[in-house]
Design an enzyme around this catalytic site. Sequence first.
Site, PDB file in Angstrom:
ATOM      1  N   ASP A  49      42.475  39.010  43.575  1.00  0.00           N
ATOM      2  CA  ASP A  49      42.964  38.965  42.245  1.00  0.00           C
ATOM      3  C   ASP A  49      43.995  40.164  42.106  1.00  0.00           C
ATOM      4  OD1 ASP A  49      43.505  38.125  39.790  1.00  0.00           O
ATOM      5  OD2 ASP A  49      41.717  39.094  38.702  1.00  0.00           O
ATOM      6  N   MET A  50      44.771  40.362  42.992  1.00  0.00           N
ATOM      7  CA  MET A  50      45.656  41.452  42.917  1.00  0.00           C
ATOM      8  C   MET A  50      47.222  40.956  42.524  1.00  0.00           C
ATOM      9  SD  MET A  50      44.387  44.297  43.831  1.00  0.00           S
ATOM     10  CE  MET A  50      42.734  44.269  43.665  1.00  0.00           C
TER      11      MET A  50
END
Length: 825
Positions: A504-505
């Site tokens: 979830d970057m």
Amino acid sequence: MLDSHKSRATRLPLIAVGVLLLLMGLAMLAGGIRLVTLGGSWYYLLAGIGIALSGALAIAARRATLWLYAFTLFASNLWALWEVGLDWWQLVPRLALWFVFGILLLLPWVRRPLVAQRSAPLATVALGVAVVLAGATALASQFTAPGTLQGEIAERAPAQVDPAYAGGDDWRAYGATNAGTHYSSLGDITPENVTRLEEAWRIQTGDRPGAGDPGELTSENTPLKVNDTLYLCTPHSQVLALDPTSGATKWRFDPQLSLQGAKDFSGWAHMTCRGVAYHDQADYPAARPVDARPIASVDAQRSGAAEDTARLFAEGASETATQCPRQIFLPTADGRLISLDADSGERCEAFGEHGEVDLTRGLGEFTPGGYYATSPPVVTRDLVIIGGHVTDNESTDEPSGVVRAYDVRDGHLVWNWDSGNPDATAPLADGERYTRNSPNVWSMISADERLGLVYLPVGNQMPDQYGAERSEGAERYSAGLVALDLATGQVRWHQQLTHHDLWDMDVPAQPILTDVATPNGMRPAVIQPTKQGSLYVFDRRNGEPIIPVDEIAAPQGAIEGDHTAPTQPRSRLNLLPPELTEASMWGATPFDQLMCRITFRSLRYEGQYTPPSLEGSIVYPGNVGVFNWGGVAVDPARQAIFTSPNYMAFTSRLVPRAEVPADSAQASEGNGLLLNLGAPYAVEMKPFLSRLGFPCQAPSWGDVAGVDLAESKVVWKRPNGTSRDSSPIVPLPFNLGVPAMGGPMTTAGGVSFLSGTLDQYLRAYDITTGKELWKARLPAGGQATPMSYRGADGRQYVLVSVGGHGSFGTKMGDYVIAYALPETP
């Protein structure tokens, strides 16, 4: 008989201390055995034996209690120094409790039964020495500053700042301008006079959490000041127009949000409005007619010739522009983009259908609250450009992350960019649908009208932690920075900042446009803050790195069927924390610290980019990120960045579909389980916390830092913020360094402002050294980005929205507060 009773009464304090030591020692021993079996430290096992035996000897009133406890405390002191040195917050869970019990054993009414028959001066002295050494260690740690970097950003000759990079008397866009610098050219407030700041006015918007609202209701708004008016939006998408000098309301607009078929707003992941956007026809003296299309201007814009482009527009104003020469654009929580007359608050009827366009058009089905814009659009001469929030990890069949450009005057769709079909930027025809589940752009967008480019911080394709079925477009554009042609929406260049993102970057912050000093002179740059801690600096004309980017080796071993990228890009300018180790585990007591160490050893962790796993993996920095939507503030004149990096670890665990509870109410985000319907795995995502609710990694969890852009280095850094409003046990104003949600703002006076920390303060800092200069107590959480402007009375104001943040856990409210220096007589 009396002597017997007296003897037992005399021994009661010692017995009580002994029982506590015995129980604590046995708990340490049990946990220590488990830790050793996982390959961890032997200290807890050995210390547990020493503490438990000390307790047993105390119960039996044996003089050996003093000797054994003295040895255990002395050994603990040496071990603590060996592991963490003179770091006060790291020493607290290792020594504080044992130090207190050492003092208790030295108290005469506790120690008396141990020396009743025969004095024990040497044992008493030994324990006294051990206690003094532990105290001296604690005292010495007060004069050290682990994690602090002392320095000063070099003074440079004053530079003329391009107005495109700076707010001034006005604050015209979310980040001051479309460049997103969060910089004001006003310099009335300085390090010398900032302590004189006082509250000038405050209002309450009346928009507070209500029945059916999600726990994640947030107040993240940064108002605009333009047209002699402040414009702000509330979590439920209401707009207020205020007098900038007094806070008096000029007009108010309520869009009457639709529940989209739901019973209440509980399905909305983040009920927020980060801001509105403004367009003034007077800023563009040559206006094109409303019924024209921008085809004729494409070649001129692609060549970057803004003057040629301007000549292509017809003189005069359209009927639409005459009706609403000044517009406010409001994104709503039910998927609309509304145009309002900035003077009256009435709808601009000629824009779209009765003043609004439907952002859900072409998206297909989604659950209520599954798509809407949380961030303001970017507005240029002729276009209002907007992306949208898509609910994370609900399913693999979510709405498209399409970015769309509408005509500012009549609201017709000019182009659309869908990363699932990136070359087809012509407006979507009726009945067609954008690519489902393509990466979205939920944060703020930036634009350079002179270059004819718009810059997108791109998210990722769901699910976040499983990427085996991602599309070609997602693999190319997700978690990256994409520069589009402003006139056509075609890709001009792009840089991916996380390859095959499994953490979830997504890129969370507005790209920042400025000029950066290099050995070869000034270069037009775009600076992209990221969750992983890198500050990427590219030439915004072509995407060439100005500060080198290295491809570093990344941990391998993804879940079966998926893969991990062999390398990940890392900028040489970054604010990454040191990697976690067992020794960096923390807790309020030695017991929750021990449990954190056991958990650390039980999870998979091989540094940043450790792949998600069935046993559970540590994500550090966590998916909240080192930088999030608040971004950073850039001072173009000083060539300096002021920022507030966060350092919070999370844990993630892939859960096979067969193990997911059938009752979706049990498998909710509130329980840390994200469903990922359609994927073979759900994911359990939680902050890495101790049993008492403290972070498992040692502080600092949030800093402020200063970067010298000309030198490409971090110059100063220090922990920022206290536990006053966030401690799960006893709220105390200790400066641990706490996370911040909300961005900074900086000014030409050399003063930077930040309000987003977990404690309720607005703080001012010297940008050159990081010194805290001033702070004001807030009535609620200040999880928003401050802004600055000049009022009609000639004073420079600093303003912040103070409404709290549901998912961040701060106190809720509905305040807007302005500060200024006292009026001169």
